[in-house]
Motif scaffolding. Structure first.
Motif, PDB file in Angstrom:
ATOM      1  N   GLU A  77       5.863  13.519   7.694  1.00 42.73           N
ATOM      2  CA  GLU A  77       6.433  14.388   6.657  1.00 42.73           C
ATOM      3  C   GLU A  77       5.699  14.160   5.341  1.00 42.73           C
ATOM      4  O   GLU A  77       5.182  13.080   5.084  1.00 42.73           O
ATOM      5  CB  GLU A  77       7.922  14.078   6.470  1.00 42.73           C
ATOM      6  CG  GLU A  77       8.788  14.483   7.633  1.00 42.73           C
ATOM      7  CD  GLU A  77      10.260  14.230   7.350  1.00 42.73           C
ATOM      8  OE1 GLU A  77      10.632  14.051   6.184  1.00 42.73           O
ATOM      9  OE2 GLU A  77      11.019  14.201   8.328  1.00 42.73           O
ATOM     10  N   ASP A  78       5.694  15.201   4.479  1.00 37.52           N
ATOM     11  CA  ASP A  78       5.068  15.086   3.169  1.00 37.52           C
ATOM     12  C   ASP A  78       5.945  14.263   2.238  1.00 37.52           C
ATOM     13  O   ASP A  78       7.165  14.215   2.374  1.00 37.52           O
ATOM     14  CB  ASP A  78       4.840  16.465   2.558  1.00 37.52           C
ATOM     15  CG  ASP A  78       3.758  17.250   3.290  1.00 37.52           C
ATOM     16  OD1 ASP A  78       2.915  16.611   3.936  1.00 37.52           O
ATOM     17  OD2 ASP A  78       3.776  18.490   3.215  1.00 37.52           O
ATOM     18  N   VAL A 115       6.288  -3.143  -4.768  1.00 36.57           N
ATOM     19  CA  VAL A 115       4.874  -2.921  -4.454  1.00 36.57           C
ATOM     20  C   VAL A 115       4.349  -1.661  -5.139  1.00 36.57           C
ATOM     21  O   VAL A 115       3.345  -1.696  -5.843  1.00 36.57           O
ATOM     22  CB  VAL A 115       4.661  -2.846  -2.924  1.00 36.57           C
ATOM     23  CG1 VAL A 115       3.235  -2.434  -2.598  1.00 36.57           C
ATOM     24  CG2 VAL A 115       4.985  -4.179  -2.287  1.00 36.57           C
ATOM     25  N   ILE A 116       5.037  -0.541  -4.971  1.00 33.82           N
ATOM     26  CA  ILE A 116       4.581   0.724  -5.545  1.00 33.82           C
ATOM     27  C   ILE A 116       5.154   0.850  -6.950  1.00 33.82           C
ATOM     28  O   ILE A 116       6.371   0.859  -7.138  1.00 33.82           O
ATOM     29  CB  ILE A 116       5.016   1.906  -4.673  1.00 33.82           C
ATOM     30  CG1 ILE A 116       4.325   1.816  -3.322  1.00 33.82           C
ATOM     31  CG2 ILE A 116       4.672   3.228  -5.352  1.00 33.82           C
ATOM     32  CD1 ILE A 116       4.743   2.863  -2.347  1.00 33.82           C
ATOM     33  N   VAL A 172       2.087   6.089   7.998  1.00 34.93           N
ATOM     34  CA  VAL A 172       0.825   5.839   7.308  1.00 34.93           C
ATOM     35  C   VAL A 172      -0.288   5.631   8.332  1.00 34.93           C
ATOM     36  O   VAL A 172      -0.159   4.814   9.243  1.00 34.93           O
ATOM     37  CB  VAL A 172       0.948   4.613   6.381  1.00 34.93           C
ATOM     38  CG1 VAL A 172      -0.389   4.290   5.743  1.00 34.93           C
ATOM     39  CG2 VAL A 172       2.006   4.851   5.329  1.00 34.93           C
ATOM     40  N   ALA A 173      -1.378   6.381   8.179  1.00 38.38           N
ATOM     41  CA  ALA A 173      -2.541   6.233   9.045  1.00 38.38           C
ATOM     42  C   ALA A 173      -3.465   5.143   8.516  1.00 38.38           C
ATOM     43  O   ALA A 173      -3.912   4.277   9.265  1.00 38.38           O
ATOM     44  CB  ALA A 173      -3.286   7.551   9.163  1.00 38.38           C
ATOM     45  N   LYS A 174      -3.769   5.173   7.204  1.00 37.82           N
ATOM     46  CA  LYS A 174      -4.620   4.142   6.623  1.00 37.82           C
ATOM     47  C   LYS A 174      -4.370   4.028   5.122  1.00 37.82           C
ATOM     48  O   LYS A 174      -3.813   4.943   4.504  1.00 37.82           O
ATOM     49  CB  LYS A 174      -6.103   4.392   6.898  1.00 37.82           C
ATOM     50  CG  LYS A 174      -6.706   5.583   6.194  1.00 37.82           C
ATOM     51  CD  LYS A 174      -8.183   5.680   6.529  1.00 37.82           C
ATOM     52  CE  LYS A 174      -8.828   6.809   5.759  1.00 37.82           C
ATOM     53  NZ  LYS A 174     -10.264   6.838   5.951  1.00 37.82           N
ATOM     54  N   MET A 186      10.117   3.422   1.668  1.00 37.21           N
ATOM     55  CA  MET A 186      10.584   4.171   0.501  1.00 37.21           C
ATOM     56  C   MET A 186      10.654   5.670   0.758  1.00 37.21           C
ATOM     57  O   MET A 186      11.467   6.366   0.147  1.00 37.21           O
ATOM     58  CB  MET A 186       9.687   3.896  -0.702  1.00 37.21           C
ATOM     59  CG  MET A 186       9.831   2.487  -1.238  1.00 37.21           C
ATOM     60  SD  MET A 186       8.761   2.150  -2.624  1.00 37.21           S
ATOM     61  CE  MET A 186       9.624   3.006  -3.918  1.00 37.21           C
ATOM     62  N   PHE A 187       9.804   6.178   1.620  1.00 36.17           N
ATOM     63  CA  PHE A 187       9.777   7.610   1.932  1.00 36.17           C
ATOM     64  C   PHE A 187      10.035   7.782   3.425  1.00 36.17           C
ATOM     65  O   PHE A 187       9.100   7.723   4.229  1.00 36.17           O
ATOM     66  CB  PHE A 187       8.425   8.218   1.537  1.00 36.17           C
ATOM     67  CG  PHE A 187       8.057   7.984   0.100  1.00 36.17           C
ATOM     68  CD1 PHE A 187       8.664   8.703  -0.916  1.00 36.17           C
ATOM     69  CD2 PHE A 187       7.104   7.032  -0.247  1.00 36.17           C
ATOM     70  CE1 PHE A 187       8.328   8.486  -2.233  1.00 36.17           C
ATOM     71  CE2 PHE A 187       6.764   6.809  -1.559  1.00 36.17           C
ATOM     72  CZ  PHE A 187       7.380   7.546  -2.556  1.00 36.17           C
TER      73      PHE A 187
END
Length: 99
Positions: free
Chosen positions: A91-92, A9-10, A54-56, A48-49
């Motif tokens: 987390e970043d 996907v990414i 994820v908010a949006k 993946m991370f």
């Protein structure tokens, strides 16, 4: 629609001055598969991370640019971008690993 796995996907992160500035607000920009939807993008980022929530997800379809090579006209490939916003306690995402 083809069977797209989360790792397909990414495609890659978008590295521009504007996208780097948005990283301070926990917004990350990625080039994604043209047939991926928002749910698929959200699941792919969270898998993946690790540690990210994820908010949006905002997506945009970018049409190809017209190019000319000599007397021949053509178009570049169309792309799809996604801006992923993370929650405050998430987390970043480290795009550049320290070597």
């Amino acid at each position: 629609m083809a069977d797209i796995k989360y790792y397909d996907v990414i495609l890659k992160p978008v590295v521009t001055e504007k996208s780097m500035g948005a990283m301070a607000e926990k917004k990350y920009t990625f080039l994604v598969h043209p047939e991926a939807n928002k749910t698929m993008i959200k699941n792919a980022v969270e898998k993946m991370f690790p540690g990210t929530v994820v908010a949006k997800v905002n997506t945009m379809n970018c049409s190809g640019k017209k190019k000319r090579r000599g007397m021949v006209y053509g178009k570049t490939a169309k792309t799809k971008k996604a801006i992923v916003t993370l929650t405050a306690e998430s987390e970043d995402i480290e795009l550049f690993a320290e070597a």
